[in-house]
Design a protein around this motif. Structure first.
Motif, PDB file in Angstrom:
ATOM      1  N   HIS A 198       6.642   7.292   7.807  1.00 24.59           N
ATOM      2  CA  HIS A 198       5.188   7.475   7.736  1.00 24.59           C
ATOM      3  C   HIS A 198       4.641   6.886   6.445  1.00 24.59           C
ATOM      4  O   HIS A 198       5.013   7.300   5.340  1.00 24.59           O
ATOM      5  CB  HIS A 198       4.829   8.963   7.812  1.00 24.59           C
ATOM      6  CG  HIS A 198       3.363   9.227   7.691  1.00 24.59           C
ATOM      7  ND1 HIS A 198       2.448   8.846   8.645  1.00 24.59           N
ATOM      8  CD2 HIS A 198       2.645   9.826   6.699  1.00 24.59           C
ATOM      9  CE1 HIS A 198       1.235   9.200   8.266  1.00 24.59           C
ATOM     10  NE2 HIS A 198       1.332   9.793   7.084  1.00 24.59           N
ATOM     11  N   ASN A 199       3.803   5.882   6.599  1.00 23.63           N
ATOM     12  CA  ASN A 199       3.044   5.311   5.486  1.00 23.63           C
ATOM     13  C   ASN A 199       3.947   4.828   4.340  1.00 23.63           C
ATOM     14  O   ASN A 199       3.630   5.024   3.165  1.00 23.63           O
ATOM     15  CB  ASN A 199       2.039   6.344   4.968  1.00 23.63           C
ATOM     16  CG  ASN A 199       0.836   5.680   4.319  1.00 23.63           C
ATOM     17  OD1 ASN A 199       0.461   4.565   4.664  1.00 23.63           O
ATOM     18  ND2 ASN A 199       0.211   6.379   3.384  1.00 23.63           N
ATOM     19  N   GLN A 211       5.626   2.472   1.639  1.00 23.28           N
ATOM     20  CA  GLN A 211       5.228   1.335   0.811  1.00 23.28           C
ATOM     21  C   GLN A 211       6.409   0.947  -0.063  1.00 23.28           C
ATOM     22  O   GLN A 211       7.032   1.794  -0.702  1.00 23.28           O
ATOM     23  CB  GLN A 211       4.029   1.677  -0.068  1.00 23.28           C
ATOM     24  CG  GLN A 211       3.575   0.515  -0.962  1.00 23.28           C
ATOM     25  CD  GLN A 211       2.240   0.793  -1.633  1.00 23.28           C
ATOM     26  OE1 GLN A 211       1.292   1.233  -0.995  1.00 23.28           O
ATOM     27  NE2 GLN A 211       2.176   0.531  -2.938  1.00 23.28           N
ATOM     28  N   GLN A 270       3.551  -1.958   3.480  1.00 18.22           N
ATOM     29  CA  GLN A 270       2.302  -1.325   3.068  1.00 18.22           C
ATOM     30  C   GLN A 270       1.755  -0.493   4.229  1.00 18.22           C
ATOM     31  O   GLN A 270       1.251  -1.020   5.205  1.00 18.22           O
ATOM     32  CB  GLN A 270       1.289  -2.371   2.613  1.00 18.22           C
ATOM     33  CG  GLN A 270       1.183  -3.615   3.459  1.00 18.22           C
ATOM     34  CD  GLN A 270       0.256  -4.641   2.843  1.00 18.22           C
ATOM     35  OE1 GLN A 270      -0.629  -4.312   2.050  1.00 18.22           O
ATOM     36  NE2 GLN A 270       0.433  -5.885   3.214  1.00 18.22           N
ATOM     37  N   GLY A 271       1.971   0.805   4.134  1.00 18.16           N
ATOM     38  CA  GLY A 271       1.508   1.702   5.187  1.00 18.16           C
ATOM     39  C   GLY A 271       2.295   1.580   6.467  1.00 18.16           C
ATOM     40  O   GLY A 271       1.733   1.652   7.561  1.00 18.16           O
ATOM     41  N   SER A 317       4.612   2.690   9.472  1.00 16.54           N
ATOM     42  CA  SER A 317       4.934   3.938  10.168  1.00 16.54           C
ATOM     43  C   SER A 317       5.529   3.634  11.538  1.00 16.54           C
ATOM     44  O   SER A 317       5.077   2.716  12.228  1.00 16.54           O
ATOM     45  CB  SER A 317       3.683   4.800  10.351  1.00 16.54           C
ATOM     46  OG  SER A 317       3.094   5.127   9.113  1.00 16.54           O
ATOM     47  N   GLY A 360       5.440   7.179   0.622  1.00 11.17           N
ATOM     48  CA  GLY A 360       5.646   7.445   2.031  1.00 11.17           C
ATOM     49  C   GLY A 360       6.722   8.483   2.283  1.00 11.17           C
ATOM     50  O   GLY A 360       7.404   8.947   1.362  1.00 11.17           O
ATOM     51  N   ARG A 378       3.526  -3.810   7.964  1.00  8.02           N
ATOM     52  CA  ARG A 378       3.140  -2.626   8.745  1.00  8.02           C
ATOM     53  C   ARG A 378       3.369  -2.895  10.225  1.00  8.02           C
ATOM     54  O   ARG A 378       3.466  -4.051  10.662  1.00  8.02           O
ATOM     55  CB  ARG A 378       1.690  -2.237   8.480  1.00  8.02           C
ATOM     56  CG  ARG A 378       0.669  -3.311   8.819  1.00  8.02           C
ATOM     57  CD  ARG A 378      -0.758  -2.746   8.789  1.00  8.02           C
ATOM     58  NE  ARG A 378      -1.078  -2.184   7.508  1.00  8.02           N
ATOM     59  CZ  ARG A 378      -1.647  -2.854   6.499  1.00  8.02           C
ATOM     60  NH1 ARG A 378      -1.935  -4.139   6.669  1.00  8.02           N
ATOM     61  NH2 ARG A 378      -1.917  -2.283   5.368  1.00  8.02           N
TER      62      ARG A 378
END
Length: 227
Positions: free
Chosen positions: A17-18, A20, A31-32, A34, A69, A211
C-alpha cells in the motif's frame, strides 16, 4: 521479516500500500505503488524497463526497504532471480536444494525427503546428482524453484525467471509454476515483459512510472498493450 508489523494471512497473501522507493542518487522508482494478491493466485507484474517491477518484488522479498508505505507477505517466501547462476551455490542439484534447509534443524532423513519431494515436483528428480554446471538454463531455474519449495514456502516471487531462456524453455517454466501454484496451494508473483506468458496466470498488474496503472484479467491487459 519484511513489512512493518502487518500480519499477512487471509484474505491477502501479498499486500502493498502506497509504497515509495528512491535510490540514494535521487531516482524515484516507486511512488504510491499498491497491489493485493490473494492466496492461491498466480499473478504477473508487467511494465517497461524502469517501471519499478523488480524493485517492488525485492521489497516484498525483504531485499530492499522503501522510504514509505506498508506491505506484508505470507511467509515463508521463496525468491527466484532472473539469473540462476546468482542463486545456485552448491556443486550438485541435490546439494543446492538442500542448502536452504541447513538452519531448519531437520534430520538428514527429513532433508532427503524434502529434497526428493521438491525435485519430483519440478520433474528433475533423476538429476539429483547432476553437477550444476552441466544443467541448461531452464533446468537451473527449476532447481532454484525446487530450493524454495523445499523450504515449504507459501509465496513464490519470481523476477523475470525466463529472461535468459529460449522460447520453449520459457513456456515450459511458466507452465510448471502455474501447475505448482494449483497443486500445492502456493501464491506466486511473476515479473515479466513477455505478453505470451500472460496466457498462464490468473491476474496481472501493469506498472508505469512506479505505480500500478491497471490490473485485472490477463487477456484484457494483453489487448491493451497490443493496441
Amino acid at each position: 521479516m519484511p513489512g512493518n508489523g502487518i500480519t499477512a494471512r487471509n484474505p491477502e497473501a501479498i499486500k502493498a500500500h502506497n509504497l515509495q522507493f528512491q535510490w540514494p542518487s535521487g531516482q524515484l522508482v516507486l511512488q504510491g505503488c499498491s497491489l493485493t494478491v490473494k492466496p492461491g493466485e498466480f499473478c504477473m507484474l508487467l511494465g517497461n524497463n524502469g517501471s519499478g517491477k523488480s524493485t517492488l518484488l525485492k521489497i516484498l522479498g525483504g531485499l530492499l526497504r522503501p522510504q514509505a508505505g506498508e506491505w506484508s507477505i505470507e511467509e515463508p517466501v521463496g525468491f527466484v532471480f532472473q539469473n540462476p547462476d546468482h542463486q545456485l551455490v552448491m556443486p550438485t542439484v541435490g546439494a543446492d536444494v538442500a542448502f536452504g534447509l541447513v538452519n531448519e534443524h531437520l534430520s538428514l532423513a527429513e532433508i532427503r525427503n524434502r529434497v526428493d519431494d521438491a525435485l519430483e515436483a519440478i520433474n528433475l528428480l533423476e538429476l539429483k546428482r547432476r553437477p550444476i554446471y552441466a544443467l541448461s538454463g531452464g533446468q537451473k531455474q527449476r532447481v532454484a524453484i525446487a530450493g524454495a519449495i523445499a523450504t515449504r514456502c507459501h509465496v513464490l516471487l519470481l523476477d523475470e525467471p525466463t529472461a535468459l531462456l529460449d522460447p520453449d524453455s520459457q513456456i515450459d517454466l511458466v507452465k510448471r509454476v502455474r501447475d505448482l501454484v494449483k497443486e500445492r496451494g502456493l501464491t506466486a508473483l511473476w515479473v515479466t515483459h513477455r505478453l505470451v506468458e500472460l496466457d498462464y496466470c490468473d491476474r496481472a498488474f501493469l506498472l508505469e512510472a512506479g505505480r500500478v496503472l491497471d490490473e485485472g484479467e490477463p487477456e484484457r491487459l494483453k489487448q491493451r498493450l497490443q493496441s
